[in-house]
Design a protein around this motif. Structure first.
Motif, PDB file in Angstrom:
ATOM      1  N   ALA A 174       0.827  -1.205   0.000  1.00 39.00           N
ATOM      2  CA  ALA A 174       0.000   0.000   0.000  1.00 39.00           C
ATOM      3  C   ALA A 174       0.861   1.256   0.000  1.00 39.00           C
ATOM      4  CB  ALA A 174      -0.922  -0.012   1.225  1.00 39.00           C
ATOM      5  N   PHE A 175       1.985   1.216   0.698  1.00 41.66           N
ATOM      6  CA  PHE A 175       2.858   2.387   0.772  1.00 41.66           C
ATOM      7  C   PHE A 175       3.751   2.508  -0.458  1.00 41.66           C
ATOM      8  CE2 PHE A 175       1.568   1.829   5.113  1.00 41.66           C
ATOM      9  CZ  PHE A 175       1.480   3.123   5.601  1.00 41.66           C
ATOM     10  N   VAL A 176       4.373   1.404  -0.853  1.00 41.42           N
ATOM     11  CA  VAL A 176       5.300   1.462  -1.988  1.00 41.42           C
ATOM     12  C   VAL A 176       4.563   1.821  -3.273  1.00 41.42           C
ATOM     13  CG1 VAL A 176       6.962   0.159  -3.364  1.00 41.42           C
ATOM     14  CG2 VAL A 176       6.861  -0.175  -0.880  1.00 41.42           C
ATOM     15  N   MET A 177       3.353   1.285  -3.447  1.00 40.86           N
ATOM     16  CA  MET A 177       2.611   1.584  -4.666  1.00 40.86           C
ATOM     17  C   MET A 177       2.135   3.030  -4.724  1.00 40.86           C
ATOM     18  SD  MET A 177       2.765  -0.830  -6.741  1.00 40.86           S
ATOM     19  CE  MET A 177       3.837  -2.225  -6.419  1.00 40.86           C
ATOM     20  N   LEU A 178       2.138   3.718  -3.588  1.00 41.45           N
ATOM     21  CA  LEU A 178       1.818   5.147  -3.624  1.00 41.45           C
ATOM     22  C   LEU A 178       2.856   5.917  -4.428  1.00 41.45           C
ATOM     23  CD1 LEU A 178       0.567   6.169  -0.055  1.00 41.45           C
ATOM     24  CD2 LEU A 178      -0.738   6.122  -2.181  1.00 41.45           C
ATOM     25  N   VAL A 179       4.128   5.637  -4.186  1.00 41.43           N
ATOM     26  CA  VAL A 179       5.166   6.362  -4.911  1.00 41.43           C
ATOM     27  C   VAL A 179       5.202   5.926  -6.375  1.00 41.43           C
ATOM     28  CG1 VAL A 179       7.145   4.816  -4.491  1.00 41.43           C
ATOM     29  CG2 VAL A 179       7.511   7.271  -4.665  1.00 41.43           C
TER      30      VAL A 179
END
Length: 436
Positions: A203-208
């Motif tokens: 969820a966090f990595v795919m934000l960037v």
């Protein structure tokens, strides 16, 4: 009587499937060399031959890559055969028009990365369906990586069809390197996802990654950056073929580490009720919500509506993280795993960024007559290198961990982003061919 048990050797422990993959890789290399040798210079031929053991080792080291590489190779060859040497067929053949031309594949990549991000976040918040949602997010990310690679390989072929002097490996402009950044960042994350048996960080990595895709779509719309252009003289060098990929392994893993650091800080402050203590969340809000202001050229910019939508989505994401930080913290892995992923990502990125910096100096000596000229891009690359060298030094020598390490890695994203994009936007120099 003492019994000595000898561990099997590396090669003797390979399975029949491993050797079958190695044989396919060898046959593929021979086919590519004999079929496209006329379009490659001696350096490209050397890279092709030298990449064979690397491909085999990667397939043995991380088995999911075997399937990915075989599918990408097969579909890329299918697309090339469908073209039959005529780029006009991109609008005539169904598979090319909607799936396998470079632009179609990259657009599918963009959509699937967005969908992957949605599924990962759904897994964070939907109780009872978390594993299923995150599994779908992971699969979408895998498919997106595959389509990015197919789009890159087919674009390489398309460039050669435009003319013998135009053909080049697609790592020469912001459009092409943003595609590379997206799939490299996602691929490294997927490796850590499998190694640590947790999908919550997606969820966090795919934000960037999604933020990069958002820029890519804007850049395509406004600059028509998807159009293949001849190389400027400074880029007509074999150094580009190795310098740029090494550089973007660094950028991708640094970005991954920063998002893991952000997750670390979210988990740490999950029970915090004092709003002024939730600085990392507000920092993310500033980065996401003010990006449209940076890239808008004027109040009358024709793409202002695009950036307004981007702003709204960004604000929604920030609000969701603020309100759901306790649930997010429950889904995240332990602090030890977060710290370890952050460290390994920075270590890998630093190694490749160091290689890229050395290669860049050699390239500069060939192109401009000197190894170092304190060009803005070179200077900021040095700042990035020093930042992560100091981080690793403090980690290895002083045992740096926890909050300070996470904050430092998160700040590193800002430094890296400016070196990557800010220099192109606000400063001029020898690297001005990469301006926005």
């Amino acid at each position: 009587m003492t019994t000595v048990t000898l561990n099997p050797g590396y090669f003797s422990s390979r399975s029949a499937i491993d050797w079958g993959f190695a044989l396919l890789a060898l046959l593929g290399t021979v086919f590519a060399f004999t079929r496209y040798q006329h379009a490659m210079d001696v350096y490209e031929q050397s890279i092709l031959i030298g990449s064979l053991p690397a491909v085999i080792w990667l397939g043995w080291f991380w088995r999911p890559l075997r399937t990915l590489m075989l599918v990408v190779a097969g579909l890329s060859l299918l697309a090339i055969n469908l073209y039959q040497g005529d780029l006009a067929r991109a609008e005539q053949v169904f598979l090319l028009k909607y799936f396998l031309s470079s632009q179609s594949a990259i657009l599918w990549m963009s959509m699937l990365f967005f969908i992957s991000t949605v599924f990962y976040w759904a897994g964070v918040f939907i109780r009872g369906q978390a594993d299923a949602m995150e599994s779908l997010g992971s699969r979408m990310a895998w498919v997106a990586v595959g389509l990015a690679l197919i789009g890159t390989l087919v674009r390489w072929y398309e460039s050669h069809q435009l003319g013998p002097d135009i053909g080049h490996i697609p790592v020469s402009n912001l459009y092409e390197v943003f595609v590379m950044f997206c799939w490299m960042t996602a691929a490294f994350y997927l490796y850590y996802e499998e190694q640590y048996k947790t999908r919550a960080l997606g969820a966090f990595v795919m934000l960037v990654v999604s933020a990069a895709v958002g820029f890519l779509l804007w850049y395509t719309l406004v600059r028509e950056a998807h159009e293949i252009q001849p190389l400027v003289p400074a880029l007509k060098s074999w150094w580009m073929k190795v310098h740029v990929p090494a550089n973007f392994i660094g950028y991708g893993t640094f970005a991954l580490a920063s998002m893991v650091a952000f997750a670390y800080l979210i988990k740490q402050q999950a029970t915090e009720t004092r709003w002024y203590k939730l600085a990392p969340l507000w920092l993310l809000g500033i980065v996401l919500c003010f990006e449209p202001v940076v890239f808008r050229q004027s109040a009358n910019d024709q793409t202002s509506s695009y950036w307004m939508v981007y702003f709204g989505v960004s604000a929604f994401i920030v609000a969701g993280i603020l309100l759901g930080r306790r649930r997010i913290a429950e889904r995240l892995p332990s602090f030890e795993i977060l710290d370890d992923v952050m460290y390994k990502s920075i270590a890998v990125g630093f190694a490749f960024f160091t290689i890229a910096t050395v290669l860049g100096a050699l390239w500069a000596a060939e192109a401009w007559g000197g190894y170092w000229s304190w060009d803005p891009k070179e200077t900021w690359a040095l700042i990035v290198w020093l930042n992560y060298a100091a981080w690793l030094h403090m980690r290895l020598m002083k045992g740096l961990r926890g909050t300070v390490a996470a904050w430092w890695a998160l700040v590193g994203l800002g430094i890296t982003t400016f070196a990557f994009l800010g220099v192109n936007m606000f400063l001029s120099g020898l690297h001005s061919y990469g301006t926005l």
